[in-house]
Scaffold this motif. Structure first.
Motif, PDB file in Angstrom:
ATOM      1  N   UNK A 135       4.857   9.932  -4.303  1.00 25.89           N
ATOM      2  CA  UNK A 135       4.167   8.942  -3.486  1.00 25.89           C
ATOM      3  C   UNK A 135       5.188   8.041  -2.792  1.00 25.89           C
ATOM      4  N   UNK A 136       4.854   7.640  -1.555  1.00 21.11           N
ATOM      5  CA  UNK A 136       5.735   6.773  -0.778  1.00 21.11           C
ATOM      6  C   UNK A 136       5.122   5.423  -0.496  1.00 21.11           C
ATOM      7  N   UNK A 137       5.851   4.651   0.300  1.00 23.18           N
ATOM      8  CA  UNK A 137       5.419   3.292   0.598  1.00 23.18           C
ATOM      9  C   UNK A 137       4.161   3.203   1.424  1.00 23.18           C
ATOM     10  N   UNK A 138       3.808   4.298   2.107  1.00 23.49           N
ATOM     11  CA  UNK A 138       2.565   4.321   2.885  1.00 23.49           C
ATOM     12  C   UNK A 138       1.484   5.186   2.243  1.00 23.49           C
ATOM     13  N   UNK A 139       1.645   5.514   0.976  1.00 27.05           N
ATOM     14  CA  UNK A 139       0.632   6.292   0.266  1.00 27.05           C
ATOM     15  C   UNK A 139      -0.541   5.433  -0.194  1.00 27.05           C
ATOM     16  N   UNK A 140      -0.298   4.120  -0.288  1.00 26.20           N
ATOM     17  CA  UNK A 140      -1.317   3.188  -0.750  1.00 26.20           C
ATOM     18  C   UNK A 140      -1.371   1.991   0.194  1.00 26.20           C
ATOM     19  N   UNK A 141      -2.325   1.130  -0.025  1.00 24.91           N
ATOM     20  CA  UNK A 141      -2.468  -0.046   0.838  1.00 24.91           C
ATOM     21  C   UNK A 141      -1.412  -1.103   0.534  1.00 24.91           C
ATOM     22  N   UNK A 142      -0.747  -0.987  -0.609  1.00 28.27           N
ATOM     23  CA  UNK A 142       0.315  -1.918  -0.984  1.00 28.27           C
ATOM     24  C   UNK A 142       1.540  -1.134  -1.445  1.00 28.27           C
ATOM     25  N   UNK A 143       2.686  -1.807  -1.459  1.00 27.11           N
ATOM     26  CA  UNK A 143       3.940  -1.213  -1.922  1.00 27.11           C
ATOM     27  C   UNK A 143       4.368  -1.884  -3.233  1.00 27.11           C
TER      28      UNK A 143
END
Length: 235
Positions: free
Chosen positions: A148-156
């Protein structure tokens, strides 16, 4: 040499979640070159590699913003970010390499020679596309059930959303999970999710680790197997 202020209950650990930059891979030069290419494109002076390295960890957007001096013009930042990402996609593997000992340690941890084979995943603030491409090119991907990366979710990170998702997908408890990373961001992510935190002193942000109070320090990837084996952690 490995130092631990606490003792991770290694027999209970079933999930290992790794940061990418500064933990699994040394991407410092390619990231610095991409930032300086972006700065040159904007007719701005280049920055020393050490300075750029200190900006890494919070995702591409923050890296670019810091390199630009945190300007208020969001359109300018977005234009700079687009150039950076386009350039980095083409040059992400010019010099980036896996740290010595990473592949051997991952193999040992996955096979579980001591009977403690675990699930493993990657959680990075780098965009997921280049993260997955780098892991594939450097033969890291087979060890991980999810990247998973920094744009995989709504937050980092340090928001625990990504780590909590991996814990749920792996079907384990936070107490059975270790987050492995080279910065205070990774330690704070683990703490927020209720997981254990293993800190890597060899990475890009070791100066941030002491104040974050991780459960364990290691000096190289070779130490991972000792730190997470049933024999415990040696000093």
């Amino acid at each position: 040499m490995t130092f631990t202020p606490h003792l991770i209950p290694v027999e209970a650990i079933r999930l290992l979640v790794f940061d990418l930059d500064g933990t699994l891979i040394d991407s410092r030069r390619d990231l610095a070159n991409s930032v300086n290419a972006m700065l040159g494109h904007l007719d701005r002076p280049a920055l020393p590699e050490d300075v750029i390295a200190s900006y890494i960890g919070d995702g591409a957007g923050m890296l670019v913003r810091r390199a630009l001096g945190d300007p208020e013009d969001e359109t300018y930042v977005e234009r700079a970010l687009k150039f950076f990402l386009d350039y980095y996609r083409e040059h992400k593997l010019d010099y980036t390499h896996v740290y010595p000992g990473v592949l051997e340690s991952l193999e040992a941890l996955q096979s579980g020679a001591d009977g403690s084979g675990r699930q493993m995943a990657v959680l990075t603030n780098k965009p997921v596309g280049p993260s997955q491409a780098i892991c594939e090119a450097l033969r890291l991907s087979p060890y991980f059930f999810r990247i998973y990366g920094g744009n995989s979710f709504s937050t980092k990170k340090p928001d625990p959303q990504g780590l909590k998702a991996l814990i749920q997908e792996a079907g384990v408890d936070p107490f059975e999970t270790v987050m492995v990373g080279d910065s205070d961001i990774d330690i704070l992510t683990a703490r927020s999710a209720g997981a254990w935190a293993l800190a890597c002193r060899f990475g890009l942000s070791p100066h941030t680790l002491d104040a974050a109070d991780p459960d364990c320090f290691v000096d190289s990837p070779w130490d991972w197997t000792d730190a997470l084996s049933a024999t415990g952690i040696t000093r």
